[in-house]
Design a protein around this motif. Sequence first.
Motif, PDB file in Angstrom:
ATOM      1  N   MET A   1       0.831  -1.207   0.000  1.00  0.00           N
ATOM      2  CA  MET A   1       0.000   0.000   0.000  1.00  0.00           C
ATOM      3  C   MET A   1       0.864   1.255   0.000  1.00  0.00           C
ATOM      4  SD  MET A   1      -3.317  -0.604   2.379  1.00  0.00           S
ATOM      5  CE  MET A   1      -3.874   1.018   1.915  1.00  0.00           C
ATOM      6  N   THR A   2       1.958   1.212   0.779  1.00  0.00           N
ATOM      7  CA  THR A   2       2.859   2.357   0.805  1.00  0.00           C
ATOM      8  C   THR A   2       3.469   2.605  -0.571  1.00  0.00           C
ATOM      9  OG1 THR A   2       3.397   1.842   3.106  1.00  0.00           O
ATOM     10  CG2 THR A   2       4.884   3.339   1.952  1.00  0.00           C
ATOM     11  N   GLY A   3       3.684   1.499  -1.308  1.00  0.00           N
ATOM     12  CA  GLY A   3       4.220   1.620  -2.650  1.00  0.00           C
ATOM     13  C   GLY A   3       3.200   2.026  -3.691  1.00  0.00           C
ATOM     14  N   GLY A   4       1.938   2.170  -3.283  1.00  0.00           N
ATOM     15  CA  GLY A   4       0.911   2.636  -4.212  1.00  0.00           C
ATOM     16  C   GLY A   4      -0.050   1.573  -4.677  1.00  0.00           C
ATOM     17  N   ASP A   5       0.157   0.308  -4.256  1.00  0.00           N
ATOM     18  CA  ASP A   5      -0.764  -0.764  -4.651  1.00  0.00           C
ATOM     19  C   ASP A   5      -1.921  -0.816  -3.666  1.00  0.00           C
ATOM     20  OD1 ASP A   5      -2.037  -2.972  -5.600  1.00  0.00           O
ATOM     21  OD2 ASP A   5      -0.461  -4.413  -5.075  1.00  0.00           O
ATOM     22  N   LEU A   6      -2.995  -0.095  -3.973  1.00  0.00           N
ATOM     23  CA  LEU A   6      -4.144  -0.020  -3.061  1.00  0.00           C
ATOM     24  C   LEU A   6      -5.017  -1.263  -3.119  1.00  0.00           C
ATOM     25  CD1 LEU A   6      -5.207   3.699  -3.604  1.00  0.00           C
ATOM     26  CD2 LEU A   6      -3.656   2.741  -1.886  1.00  0.00           C
ATOM     27  N   SER A   7      -4.721  -2.195  -4.014  1.00  0.00           N
ATOM     28  CA  SER A   7      -5.499  -3.434  -4.100  1.00  0.00           C
ATOM     29  C   SER A   7      -4.936  -4.515  -3.178  1.00  0.00           C
ATOM     30  CB  SER A   7      -5.496  -3.954  -5.543  1.00  0.00           C
ATOM     31  OG  SER A   7      -4.175  -4.285  -5.960  1.00  0.00           O
TER      32      SER A   7
ATOM     33  N   GLU B   1      -9.932  -1.573   1.356  1.00  0.00           N
ATOM     34  CA  GLU B   1     -11.064  -1.447   0.435  1.00  0.00           C
ATOM     35  C   GLU B   1     -11.605  -0.021   0.412  1.00  0.00           C
ATOM     36  OE1 GLU B   1     -13.817  -4.352   1.764  1.00  0.00           O
ATOM     37  OE2 GLU B   1     -12.622  -6.074   1.064  1.00  0.00           O
ATOM     38  N   LYS B   2     -11.697   0.573   1.619  1.00  0.00           N
ATOM     39  CA  LYS B   2     -12.217   1.943   1.685  1.00  0.00           C
ATOM     40  C   LYS B   2     -11.261   2.931   1.016  1.00  0.00           C
ATOM     41  CE  LYS B   2     -14.975   1.220   5.869  1.00  0.00           C
ATOM     42  NZ  LYS B   2     -15.150   1.574   7.292  1.00  0.00           N
ATOM     43  N   ILE B   3      -9.956   2.733   1.248  1.00  0.00           N
ATOM     44  CA  ILE B   3      -8.982   3.630   0.620  1.00  0.00           C
ATOM     45  C   ILE B   3      -8.998   3.472  -0.893  1.00  0.00           C
ATOM     46  CG2 ILE B   3      -6.512   4.096   0.382  1.00  0.00           C
ATOM     47  CD1 ILE B   3      -6.187   3.437   3.320  1.00  0.00           C
ATOM     48  N   GLU B   4      -9.101   2.204  -1.351  1.00  0.00           N
ATOM     49  CA  GLU B   4      -9.148   1.967  -2.792  1.00  0.00           C
ATOM     50  C   GLU B   4     -10.400   2.571  -3.402  1.00  0.00           C
ATOM     51  OE1 GLU B   4      -8.502  -1.753  -5.902  1.00  0.00           O
ATOM     52  OE2 GLU B   4      -9.255  -2.138  -3.891  1.00  0.00           O
TER      53      GLU B   4
END
Length: 475
Positions: free
Chosen positions: A212-218, A241-244
């Motif tokens: 997630m820190t690297g940008g992969d919100l999935s 899920e909410k952030i995505e």
Amino acid sequence: MLSYLLIIVVAFSAVAVSLIQLVGEYFFNQRIRDDQRIAETLSEQIGESLVSLDMDTLYALVRGAAEENAGRVLVVDAFGVVQADTLSQLSGTRFYNQEVANVLAGAESDYGFYDTGVSGNNFWLRSALSFYENVSSMNGLYAHAIHHGDQAVGALVYIATVQEIYENLHSIQWKILSWLIVVAALVLILSLFVMRIFTRPIGELSEGIRKMTGGDLSARVNVRGRNEFSELARAFNSMSEKIEALDKTRSQFVSNASHELKTPLSTIKILIETLLYQDPMDPAMVKDFLGDVNAEIDRLNRIVSDLLTLVNMDSGGMKLNLAEMRLNTLLEEQVKRLLPLARENGIEINLSMKEEISISGDSLKLQQVIYNVIDNAIKYTPRGGEVETTLTRSGKRAVIRISDTGIGIPAEDLPHIFDRFYRVDKARSRATGGTGLGLSIVKQIVQMHGGDIRASSAEGKGTTFEIELPLQQNP
């Protein structure tokens, strides 16, 4: 793991020391009582023989007691000289021993333990107290006063091995040590297993956070079992899920906003370019084109104004000016305000209220809600249709229903009508001047008041909006 092992070792050591101490005290106290009983009984029997120097009787008594109790007996007179020795080694010699000296000095009895084997440091003690020469053995020495009448005439020394007690204590020590090794091994294995159970979900969670820190919100974490780690994984997945969803909504919002702003700007650019390259200019066409430019600018203003309103709401900058207000008056004012528009479009508009209902709310913002919903109902209802507004009470809530006999909303579009920039019919919505943000603003205002808004519709038959607001609570 090292902490667990240290705790186990310390706990076992404390238990071992306490256990060995308690067992040792019990064994040695029991031996002292047994030796005391033997020495007391024998000293009572030999007092007369020692005084009369009846050596045959004296020797017979101590010899029998030594054989019966598997020990060694010495009889010492008041001067410390051995008068009888069951091993016939020290007879006629002076017996140097602290316990005997204490008894001859007036003590009734005394007891001591000695290492009489080859490991002992005192050769005289080894030869005096050992049962067999050059055999390592722990012995106990019990000295008891010999009385003749009321006078102490000597001391009886009873020597017995206590090697078995020490061996038993050593056996207990080794057993405890063996159990300590077994338990430590089990703790080590169990700790490795538990560490695997603990570190695996933590590692997966750390990997998910890294993604997630690297940008992969999935990024998601596998949920196993029902424990604290599974609850943490579920919370992480829910947050992801909410952030995505928020990121997708933000991207969609930016895209939609850009598209909505681009359309009127493109129209304005075309109109102005047409005027620039028109030679000679037709005053009527110029006026007509400028009127279109003015309309597009108004549309831009509405879009920007609605966007600023939503941003203000999302950031928490919009505050409600709550005050007690009558919903009846608010509905009457908005229906009266929209009545000319309804008549112009050939639509009948009705208002039905059975009782006076007051709530605590922001009058200006609720006016915007009612106006927007009724205005939409008028716009999407064909000539000859009807718009009806009713106000009722349901439990602790006021219910406002706004129904029309218009074109309705398709079932697949109904769940999205409160989404930002969502239009059921984009071309027609733009024709009516909508920005696609009105119902989003309406929903947020209602929710800020602690209420709820729902819509039901049948395509071709009409739409009903139901707004619920909490009633004014009496103090």
